[in-house]
Design a protein around this motif. Structure first.
Motif: not given
Length: 264
Positions: A207-220
């Motif tokens: 779930s963490r990886a899937a959610m991280a892919r939604l945010a285009p701003l690197s490091g956000a």
């Protein structure tokens, strides 16, 4: 002269970070939550909403400078009552206490989940301020799902409540009781932040990886609670004398990417 702020949902997460941020900068903060707060109040109930107003009046001597209506989340059974009706009651109930401030402000915490397609019947019930109908409609939606613990249905209820809240704020922000009284009212719609409320996502690697892919701003991803606190603090600062009726997506670019460059 130090300003006096009210922060709801202040016992943990974004609320606790905002309280800490404001106090570190010399503000007086009256906190509210179900526990570990100056004013104990369950904003999903009429009694709790009345207790909030009474408690804040007592702790502030009847005068405040700003409101951070942050309390939210909760189980599906109380999602509409807390995330919409509780937030509106907070703002309406405490607004008269802002009138003596030379620079009154209010901000509401929403969520990027408000981008999800909303349940029209829930939006209509909230727009009509009919809590009984909203609760009955939410119950019917939940009970008609294939699984009564369906995470997607619960998210639909939460998203609908937050979208209704954003619409309410946009509607009233320019009315005489807010704009006419010189009170900027804005919404901050948060993405994924590292708080106890987001633990169910962040603790699951997939779930963490899937959610991280939604945010285009690197490091956000995930955001830090103190970063959200800084945005909320600016919205209720004297420096914000022009912005009102706005929905600020603080989400690492999720809203921008979802709606595209052609959206207003």
């Amino acid at each position: 002269m130090n300003r006096t702020y009210v922060v709801t949902g202040a016992a943990s997460g974004i609320g606790a970070a905002t309280t800490r941020y404001l106090r570190e900068r010399g503000a007086r903060v009256v906190t509210s939550d179900l526990r570990d707060a100056d004013v104990l109040a369950d904003l999903a109930t009429a009694q709790g909403r009345a207790a909030l107003v009474e408690g804040v009046m007592s702790h502030s001597e009847g005068r405040i400078d700003a409101i951070v209506a942050n309390a939210g989340g909760g189980p599906p059974e109380t999602s509409l009552s807390l995330n919409f009706f509780g937030a509106v009651a907070t703002l309406d109930g405490l607004r008269p206490l802002l009138e003596r401030s030379p620079a009154p402000r209010a901000v509401v915490v929403s969520s990027v989940a408000s981008l999800r397609p909303a349940r029209a019947a829930l939006i209509d019930a909230c727009s009509s301020m009919d809590e009984a109908v909203a609760i009955a409609t939410a119950r019917a939606i939940f009970e008609s799902s294939e699984r009564h613990d369906d995470v997607q249905v619960a998210l639909d209820l939460y998203a609908s409540a937050k979208q209704a809240l954003e619409r309410w704020c946009r509607k009233v922000a320019t009315e005489p009781r807010w704009a006419g009284a010189g009170i900027p009212l804005n919404v901050v719609a948060l993405g994924f932040f590292d708080t106890p409320a987001a633990a169910y996502v962040l603790s699951n690697p997939e779930s963490r990886a899937a959610m991280a892919r939604l945010a285009p701003l690197s490091g956000a991803f995930p955001g830090r609670a103190d970063e959200a606190a800084a945005v909320l603090a600016w919205c209720i600062s004297p420096e914000n004398s022009q912005m009102t009726g706005q929905i600020l997506f603080v989400d690492g670019g999720i809203e921008c990417q979802a709606r595209g460059a052609g959206s207003p």
